[in-house]
Scaffold this motif. Structure first.
Motif, PDB file in Angstrom:
ATOM      1  N   CYS A  62     -28.859 -14.858  47.266  1.00 29.39           N
ATOM      2  CA  CYS A  62     -28.105 -13.668  46.860  1.00 29.39           C
ATOM      3  C   CYS A  62     -26.657 -13.988  46.483  1.00 29.39           C
ATOM      4  O   CYS A  62     -25.881 -14.490  47.300  1.00 29.39           O
ATOM      5  CB  CYS A  62     -28.128 -12.626  47.971  1.00 29.39           C
ATOM      6  SG  CYS A  62     -27.341 -11.071  47.471  1.00 29.39           S
ATOM      7  N   PHE A  63     -26.299 -13.661  45.248  1.00 29.83           N
ATOM      8  CA  PHE A  63     -24.944 -13.914  44.771  1.00 29.83           C
ATOM      9  C   PHE A  63     -23.931 -12.926  45.313  1.00 29.83           C
ATOM     10  O   PHE A  63     -22.727 -13.176  45.272  1.00 29.83           O
ATOM     11  CB  PHE A  63     -24.913 -13.889  43.233  1.00 29.83           C
ATOM     12  CG  PHE A  63     -25.258 -12.553  42.638  1.00 29.83           C
ATOM     13  CD1 PHE A  63     -24.304 -11.564  42.510  1.00 29.83           C
ATOM     14  CD2 PHE A  63     -26.545 -12.290  42.191  1.00 29.83           C
ATOM     15  CE1 PHE A  63     -24.616 -10.331  41.952  1.00 29.83           C
ATOM     16  CE2 PHE A  63     -26.870 -11.064  41.643  1.00 29.83           C
ATOM     17  CZ  PHE A  63     -25.900 -10.074  41.523  1.00 29.83           C
ATOM     18  N   ALA A  64     -24.399 -11.771  45.834  1.00 32.44           N
ATOM     19  CA  ALA A  64     -23.466 -10.737  46.296  1.00 32.44           C
ATOM     20  C   ALA A  64     -22.594 -11.224  47.444  1.00 32.44           C
ATOM     21  O   ALA A  64     -21.484 -10.722  47.652  1.00 32.44           O
ATOM     22  CB  ALA A  64     -24.235  -9.487  46.718  1.00 32.44           C
ATOM     23  N   ALA A  65     -23.080 -12.200  48.196  1.00 29.51           N
ATOM     24  CA  ALA A  65     -22.279 -12.741  49.302  1.00 29.51           C
ATOM     25  C   ALA A  65     -20.946 -13.287  48.805  1.00 29.51           C
ATOM     26  O   ALA A  65     -19.945 -13.274  49.541  1.00 29.51           O
ATOM     27  CB  ALA A  65     -23.064 -13.829  50.023  1.00 29.51           C
ATOM     28  N   TRP A  77     -23.965 -13.453  55.846  1.00 28.95           N
ATOM     29  CA  TRP A  77     -24.641 -12.537  54.927  1.00 28.95           C
ATOM     30  C   TRP A  77     -26.095 -12.337  55.353  1.00 28.95           C
ATOM     31  O   TRP A  77     -26.800 -13.282  55.658  1.00 28.95           O
ATOM     32  CB  TRP A  77     -24.595 -13.080  53.506  1.00 28.95           C
ATOM     33  CG  TRP A  77     -25.175 -12.134  52.495  1.00 28.95           C
ATOM     34  CD1 TRP A  77     -26.420 -12.175  51.949  1.00 28.95           C
ATOM     35  CD2 TRP A  77     -24.524 -10.992  51.933  1.00 28.95           C
ATOM     36  NE1 TRP A  77     -26.606 -11.138  51.068  1.00 28.95           N
ATOM     37  CE2 TRP A  77     -25.444 -10.387  51.044  1.00 28.95           C
ATOM     38  CE3 TRP A  77     -23.264 -10.420  52.083  1.00 28.95           C
ATOM     39  CZ2 TRP A  77     -25.143  -9.242  50.310  1.00 28.95           C
ATOM     40  CZ3 TRP A  77     -22.949  -9.276  51.349  1.00 28.95           C
ATOM     41  CH2 TRP A  77     -23.887  -8.706  50.477  1.00 28.95           C
ATOM     42  N   GLY A  78     -26.515 -11.082  55.404  1.00 30.23           N
ATOM     43  CA  GLY A  78     -27.857 -10.744  55.861  1.00 30.23           C
ATOM     44  C   GLY A  78     -27.891 -10.325  57.314  1.00 30.23           C
ATOM     45  O   GLY A  78     -28.901  -9.801  57.784  1.00 30.23           O
ATOM     46  N   LYS A  79     -26.768 -10.517  58.030  1.00 26.96           N
ATOM     47  CA  LYS A  79     -26.715 -10.199  59.454  1.00 26.96           C
ATOM     48  C   LYS A  79     -25.800  -9.011  59.750  1.00 26.96           C
ATOM     49  O   LYS A  79     -25.501  -8.722  60.900  1.00 26.96           O
ATOM     50  CB  LYS A  79     -26.257 -11.427  60.247  1.00 26.96           C
ATOM     51  CG  LYS A  79     -27.218 -12.607  60.130  1.00 26.96           C
ATOM     52  CD  LYS A  79     -26.746 -13.801  60.934  1.00 26.96           C
ATOM     53  CE  LYS A  79     -27.719 -14.967  60.800  1.00 26.96           C
ATOM     54  NZ  LYS A  79     -27.255 -16.155  61.576  1.00 26.96           N
ATOM     55  N   THR A 241     -25.024 -18.982  43.516  1.00 25.51           N
ATOM     56  CA  THR A 241     -26.251 -19.022  44.312  1.00 25.51           C
ATOM     57  C   THR A 241     -25.946 -19.717  45.631  1.00 25.51           C
ATOM     58  O   THR A 241     -25.294 -20.758  45.658  1.00 25.51           O
ATOM     59  CB  THR A 241     -27.371 -19.749  43.560  1.00 25.51           C
ATOM     60  OG1 THR A 241     -27.679 -19.025  42.376  1.00 25.51           O
ATOM     61  CG2 THR A 241     -28.620 -19.862  44.419  1.00 25.51           C
ATOM     62  N   ARG A 242     -26.433 -19.153  46.715  1.00 23.02           N
ATOM     63  CA  ARG A 242     -26.139 -19.697  48.034  1.00 23.02           C
ATOM     64  C   ARG A 242     -26.836 -21.050  48.248  1.00 23.02           C
ATOM     65  O   ARG A 242     -27.866 -21.351  47.638  1.00 23.02           O
ATOM     66  CB  ARG A 242     -26.541 -18.683  49.100  1.00 23.02           C
ATOM     67  CG  ARG A 242     -25.771 -17.376  48.986  1.00 23.02           C
ATOM     68  CD  ARG A 242     -26.370 -16.290  49.840  1.00 23.02           C
ATOM     69  NE  ARG A 242     -26.197 -16.593  51.259  1.00 23.02           N
ATOM     70  CZ  ARG A 242     -27.009 -16.132  52.217  1.00 23.02           C
ATOM     71  NH1 ARG A 242     -28.052 -15.383  51.906  1.00 23.02           N
ATOM     72  NH2 ARG A 242     -26.773 -16.428  53.477  1.00 23.02           N
TER      73      ARG A 242
END
Length: 283
Positions: A62-65, A77-79, A241-242
């Motif tokens: 996810c690029f939004a991070a 990110w995601g947590k 990209t992560r």
């Protein structure tokens, strides 16, 4: 009637949030800032709209991070998810008729928390009353819940992200997301309701049979198909990209050349294949 009682008649009801959803901690933020002028690759839109900050899907790529300024939040990110509990109220006072809105650019508006809160549903109802021109970007089958609201719009399209045809690949790169079949079932439900729908194979992940997948999408009657490789970012807060997705891609030999071959097969399977940006332009 006491002054306190009178005041309570006009104060919004407090919003009760769960402490967490899946692996993600949840908290409220009081911002009323919901609309951001479109820029960059979505500059054709008047506004982007994000009901939440953060996303419990936590996809590896996810690029939004990269848009998060706080180092810890970016790493986690995601947590975590932040809910803009008052932002919908501000929309009611905006003249949005005919405005081109992309929802969402930095979160998923139908992530798991939305099933309980229905914040996105409230926002969609407001935008429908205003007759904004809305594009919904999601990877969640929960979007099909709101077909009754989608049908109110004169101009609306739902973009469903389906990154691969192989659920074993999905489990590696995006284990927090719904299965490929559930997403395609949602696409069929949305399309059956007479709503325009596109499938975004973005970022395209390794696929089992991209040509057959393209044929399936064509038979489903989707209005557009688009694909893309991983984002790259060469400056602070650029959409990249992560690292974990890059590691997984390297392990599987998923190079740009492999993507290009896969994209060509997908395109061959689609009888009416949109351009690479077909599903991202305004309606």
């Amino acid at each position: 009637m006491s002054a306190e009682s009178q005041a309570s008649l006009f104060e919004p009801e407090p919003v009760t949030l769960p402490a967490s959803v899946g692996p993600a901690a949840v908290r409220a933020i009081e911002t009323t800032h919901l609309l951001t002028p479109g820029k960059g690759r979505i500059s054709d839109y008047d506004f982007t709209l994000n009901p939440y900050r953060g996303c419990s899907f936590g996809c590896s790529y996810c690029f939004a991070a990269f848009f998060v300024a706080d180092d810890l939040q970016r790493a986690e990110w995601g947590k975590w998810v932040e809910v803009k509990v008052r932002a919908a109220e501000a929309l009611r006072h905006r003249n949005l008729r005919g405005k081109r809105i992309f929802m969402s650019s930095a979160t998923d508006p139908y992530q798991p928390l939305e099933a309980k809160l229905e914040l996105t549903r409230e926002i969609v109802a407001i935008l429908g009353d205003a007759q904004a021109r809305l594009v919904v970007q999601t990877r969640s089958p929960l979007a099909a819940r709101d077909v009754d609201l989608f049908k109110r719009f004169q101009f609306l399209r739902v973009n469903m992200s389906v990154t691969t045809d192989d659920d074993s690949v999905r489990k590696q790169f995006e284990p927090g997301c719904a299965s490929i079949e559930r997403r395609l079932e949602a696409v069929e439900r949305i399309k059956a309701a007479g709503v325009r729908v596109a499938v975004c194979v973005c970022p395209m992940l390794p696929m089992h049979d991209p040509e057959a997948f393209g044929k399936r999408l064509t038979r489903m009657g989707v209005d557009a198909v688009t694909s893309g490789y991983f984002h790259s970012g060469d400056r602070a807060f650029a959409a990249g990209t992560r690292d974990r997705a890059r590691e997984l891609a390297d392990e599987q030999g998923w190079t740009y050349e492999a993507y290009s071959r896969c994209r060509a097969a997908l395109r061959h399977g689609c009888e009416a294949y949109g351009s690479s940006g077909a599903a991202f332009g305004p309606v």
